[in-house]
Design a protein around this motif. Sequence first.
Motif, PDB file in Angstrom:
ATOM      1  N   THR A   1       5.333 -40.779 -18.407  1.00 43.27           N
ATOM      2  CA  THR A   1       5.424 -39.834 -19.088  1.00 43.27           C
ATOM      3  C   THR A   1       4.296 -38.776 -19.127  1.00 43.27           C
ATOM      4  N   GLY A   2       4.420 -37.490 -18.830  1.00 41.77           N
ATOM      5  CA  GLY A   2       3.391 -36.480 -19.066  1.00 41.77           C
ATOM      6  C   GLY A   2       2.479 -36.593 -17.624  1.00 41.77           C
ATOM      7  N   ASN A   3       2.878 -37.301 -16.717  1.00 39.74           N
ATOM      8  CA  ASN A   3       1.987 -37.387 -15.388  1.00 39.74           C
ATOM      9  C   ASN A   3       2.615 -36.148 -14.449  1.00 39.74           C
ATOM     10  N   TYR A   4       1.686 -35.643 -13.537  1.00 36.67           N
ATOM     11  CA  TYR A   4       2.131 -34.439 -12.723  1.00 36.67           C
ATOM     12  C   TYR A   4       1.373 -34.804 -11.517  1.00 36.67           C
ATOM     13  N   LYS A   5       1.989 -34.408 -10.331  1.00 42.96           N
ATOM     14  CA  LYS A   5       1.608 -34.408  -8.946  1.00 42.96           C
ATOM     15  C   LYS A   5       1.358 -32.780  -8.847  1.00 42.96           C
ATOM     16  N   PHE A   6      -0.062 -32.481  -8.447  1.00 43.55           N
ATOM     17  CA  PHE A   6      -0.335 -31.148  -8.162  1.00 43.55           C
ATOM     18  C   PHE A   6      -0.543 -30.795  -6.507  1.00 43.55           C
ATOM     19  N   ILE A   7       0.280 -29.787  -6.288  1.00 39.19           N
ATOM     20  CA  ILE A   7       0.475 -29.560  -4.647  1.00 39.19           C
ATOM     21  C   ILE A   7       0.054 -28.176  -4.484  1.00 39.19           C
ATOM     22  N   ALA A   8      -0.513 -27.709  -3.346  1.00 38.24           N
ATOM     23  CA  ALA A   8      -0.862 -26.370  -3.062  1.00 38.24           C
ATOM     24  C   ALA A   8       0.619 -25.576  -3.162  1.00 38.24           C
ATOM     25  N   GLY A   9       0.373 -24.145  -3.694  1.00 44.80           N
ATOM     26  CA  GLY A   9       1.521 -23.151  -3.639  1.00 44.80           C
ATOM     27  C   GLY A   9       2.057 -23.013  -2.053  1.00 44.80           C
ATOM     28  N   SER A  10       3.409 -22.908  -2.105  1.00 52.99           N
ATOM     29  CA  SER A  10       4.088 -22.582  -0.914  1.00 52.99           C
ATOM     30  C   SER A  10       4.084 -21.090  -0.600  1.00 52.99           C
ATOM     31  N   GLY A  11       3.925 -20.646   0.913  1.00 56.47           N
ATOM     32  CA  GLY A  11       4.225 -19.285   0.762  1.00 56.47           C
ATOM     33  C   GLY A  11       4.006 -18.903   2.307  1.00 56.47           C
ATOM     34  N   PRO A  12       3.971 -17.567   2.754  1.00 53.29           N
ATOM     35  CA  PRO A  12       3.592 -16.477   1.744  1.00 53.29           C
ATOM     36  C   PRO A  12       4.800 -16.060   1.211  1.00 53.29           C
ATOM     37  N   VAL A  13       4.603 -15.430   0.125  1.00 47.61           N
ATOM     38  CA  VAL A  13       5.707 -14.884  -0.651  1.00 47.61           C
ATOM     39  C   VAL A  13       6.248 -13.568  -0.266  1.00 47.61           C
ATOM     40  N   VAL A  14       5.504 -12.961   0.603  1.00 47.59           N
ATOM     41  CA  VAL A  14       5.781 -11.542   0.960  1.00 47.59           C
ATOM     42  C   VAL A  14       5.928 -11.630   2.681  1.00 47.59           C
ATOM     43  N   PRO A  15       6.862 -10.755   3.200  1.00 46.00           N
ATOM     44  CA  PRO A  15       6.830 -10.681   4.757  1.00 46.00           C
ATOM     45  C   PRO A  15       5.650  -9.852   5.264  1.00 46.00           C
ATOM     46  N   GLN A  16       5.673  -9.688   6.562  1.00 46.56           N
ATOM     47  CA  GLN A  16       4.314  -9.036   6.961  1.00 46.56           C
ATOM     48  C   GLN A  16       4.400  -7.519   6.503  1.00 46.56           C
ATOM     49  N   ASN A  17       5.659  -6.939   6.375  1.00 46.82           N
ATOM     50  CA  ASN A  17       5.558  -5.575   5.992  1.00 46.82           C
ATOM     51  C   ASN A  17       6.678  -5.380   4.796  1.00 46.82           C
TER      52      ASN A  17
ATOM     53  N   VAL B   1       0.686  -1.240   0.072  1.00 44.94           N
ATOM     54  CA  VAL B   1       0.045   0.155   0.006  1.00 44.94           C
ATOM     55  C   VAL B   1       0.712   1.362   0.001  1.00 44.94           C
ATOM     56  N   GLY B   2       2.130   1.201   0.290  1.00 45.09           N
ATOM     57  CA  GLY B   2       2.998   2.390   0.229  1.00 45.09           C
ATOM     58  C   GLY B   2       3.743   2.570  -0.926  1.00 45.09           C
ATOM     59  N   CYS B   3       4.754   1.721  -1.440  1.00 42.08           N
ATOM     60  CA  CYS B   3       5.314   1.940  -2.735  1.00 42.08           C
ATOM     61  C   CYS B   3       4.757   1.360  -3.875  1.00 42.08           C
ATOM     62  N   GLY B   4       3.793   0.382  -3.791  1.00 42.56           N
ATOM     63  CA  GLY B   4       3.205  -0.419  -5.068  1.00 42.56           C
ATOM     64  C   GLY B   4       3.825  -1.517  -5.525  1.00 42.56           C
ATOM     65  N   SER B   5       5.044  -1.885  -4.829  1.00 46.19           N
ATOM     66  CA  SER B   5       5.670  -3.078  -4.955  1.00 46.19           C
ATOM     67  C   SER B   5       4.644  -4.302  -4.940  1.00 46.19           C
ATOM     68  N   TYR B   6       4.892  -5.283  -5.861  1.00 46.16           N
ATOM     69  CA  TYR B   6       3.760  -6.451  -5.843  1.00 46.16           C
ATOM     70  C   TYR B   6       4.593  -7.740  -6.014  1.00 46.16           C
ATOM     71  N   LEU B   7       4.112  -8.772  -5.731  1.00 46.59           N
ATOM     72  CA  LEU B   7       4.309 -10.083  -5.686  1.00 46.59           C
ATOM     73  C   LEU B   7       3.273 -11.199  -5.991  1.00 46.59           C
ATOM     74  N   LEU B   8       3.368 -11.956  -6.842  1.00 51.56           N
ATOM     75  CA  LEU B   8       2.370 -13.100  -7.075  1.00 51.56           C
ATOM     76  C   LEU B   8       2.702 -14.476  -6.277  1.00 51.56           C
ATOM     77  N   GLN B   9       1.177 -14.882  -5.701  1.00 49.33           N
ATOM     78  CA  GLN B   9       1.296 -16.173  -5.156  1.00 49.33           C
ATOM     79  C   GLN B   9       0.566 -17.327  -5.762  1.00 49.33           C
ATOM     80  N   PRO B  10       1.179 -18.222  -6.475  1.00 45.47           N
ATOM     81  CA  PRO B  10       0.624 -19.276  -7.092  1.00 45.47           C
ATOM     82  C   PRO B  10      -0.248 -19.955  -6.449  1.00 45.47           C
ATOM     83  N   LEU B  11      -1.501 -20.343  -6.943  1.00 42.58           N
ATOM     84  CA  LEU B  11      -2.342 -21.277  -6.275  1.00 42.58           C
ATOM     85  C   LEU B  11      -1.833 -22.643  -5.906  1.00 42.58           C
ATOM     86  N   ALA B  12      -1.044 -23.093  -7.090  1.00 40.94           N
ATOM     87  CA  ALA B  12      -0.906 -24.490  -6.909  1.00 40.94           C
ATOM     88  C   ALA B  12       0.483 -24.731  -7.768  1.00 40.94           C
TER      89      ALA B  12
END
Length: 524
Positions: A297-313, A278-289
């Motif tokens: 071949t071609g198989n994947y395991k899907f897991i929830a995204g880890s985070g948070p990607v930002v600190p408290q402040n 809310v101060g400087c407008g910097s931003y980061l994205l947090q993927p859902l998964a």
Amino acid sequence: MASEVHHLTEVTEGRATILLPESVFYNPVQEYNRDLTIAIISEFAAQHLAKVSADKNVSQDTPESCTQQTETLVPGKKYDNGITIFEGLSASGLRSVRFGLEIPGIKQVIANDFDKTAVEIIEKNIQKNHLEHLVSANYADASMAMYEHKSWDKQFDVIDLDPYGSPSIFLDAAVQAVRDGGLLCITCTDAAVLCGNAPEKCNANYGSISLRSKFCHEMGLRIMLQCLDSHANRYGRYIVPLVSLSIDFYFRLFVQIFSGQKQVKHSCTKKSFVFECVGCGSYLLQPLAVALPAKGTGNYKFIAGSGPVVPQNCEHCHHHYKIGGPIWSAPLHDTDFIKKILSRIERNLHTFKTADRISGMLNVALEELADVPLFYVLDVICSVLHCRAPNMVAFRSALLNAGYRVSLSHAAKNSCKTDAPTKFVWDVMRCWVKENPVSAKRLTPGSVAKAILDQQPEVEVSFSEHPSANPLSRKQGLLRWQTNPEPHWGPKAKAKRAGNPDLIEKQAINQGKKSKVENMQPSE
């Protein structure tokens, strides 16, 4: 018995000439929307017929089939193997009439409306343009008409929805009524909702919280795309965006819909939450998964995204973050498809009145970094620091010289998409401010500017002009952002009731109202 229609005016656009009643608003600014749509559906129709011919040749390799494959498509002619187009909210039928007259490779166009008077006008305009063999009027609720065509043998090749306001109530029906590989064309004119003015309304309509930020117009596009994909996922379907544009006061999206449970699973990896300071407008994205390779071949395991990607402040200015989304964080456009549209426009410059602007905007979209969601705005960055702005070429050069990528965004002037970390972006500005000092009066204790500029840059920054710093669309002077073409050119109010003043009259009445009220207040 058909109702009488009075006070019809004649409007010509493209190859169409239509009759327009007073109750139907015609916005000439939307000619760009219609031109762009015709160019995109024309390319889609050509690809469809080429695929039909290729499939036929595989099963029946005859001289006749080869002739059909190379046949030049003609607008206004009915093709039995052509595309079917459903326009859900047709009003006067102008768009559907133009489809019939200007898009080659059509089997049928259905111009639908839920107003009997509108349907009567559509029928008149079909007859006036001699399109009875190709275009038909239909009186029905748009959603119900689409639900009735959700079985595979009745689905449409193209669905075009251009409502007044939000298209959200039509999306569930639309993703079911378009064939596998079919095209959805969606307009959203509720930009205020999608751009953060009413996050609670955005959540109600689209299942996402919008942010009122510098990148709000691109975020609005991405909110729409995640909403469309979520609707499609419920039916084992997913979207592939072809062209997604923020235009003037509205959004216009062109997406293909495909079926496939395996690809639907990957949809969760294409959506993210947005953290914005809310101060400087910097931003980061947090993927859902995230998708991790699994056995086979071609198989994947899907897991929830880890985070948070930002600190408290915020590490840059120590303010807190606000959270928006989820948004679509995969590419907005299909670059190969855009190149084909640009080639088509170049070959048919005389066909589209707005060809220059279509070319300009699509070229900027083509230059965008596909894997970088959202952007910074140079003016806003400089406003945060209260410093003089570097020119765009110098700023881009600093990023490019450090080995990072950079591009414009079609959604905002002076925008900067980059894969450089936020820390480096602020280091660039710290180095700039060393050469162009900020007034000490601006650096008050606790201010955002002081918090950022008190930190020392950790890298060397070079503002020497980089060969790629000036984008090609800018060098060529392409028409990228339109100036206001006429007074009162934006979205208009809904149809007025009898006795109410129209928009211009209201503006005249309310002109200077605030100052008049203030002048009436008793002095202290």
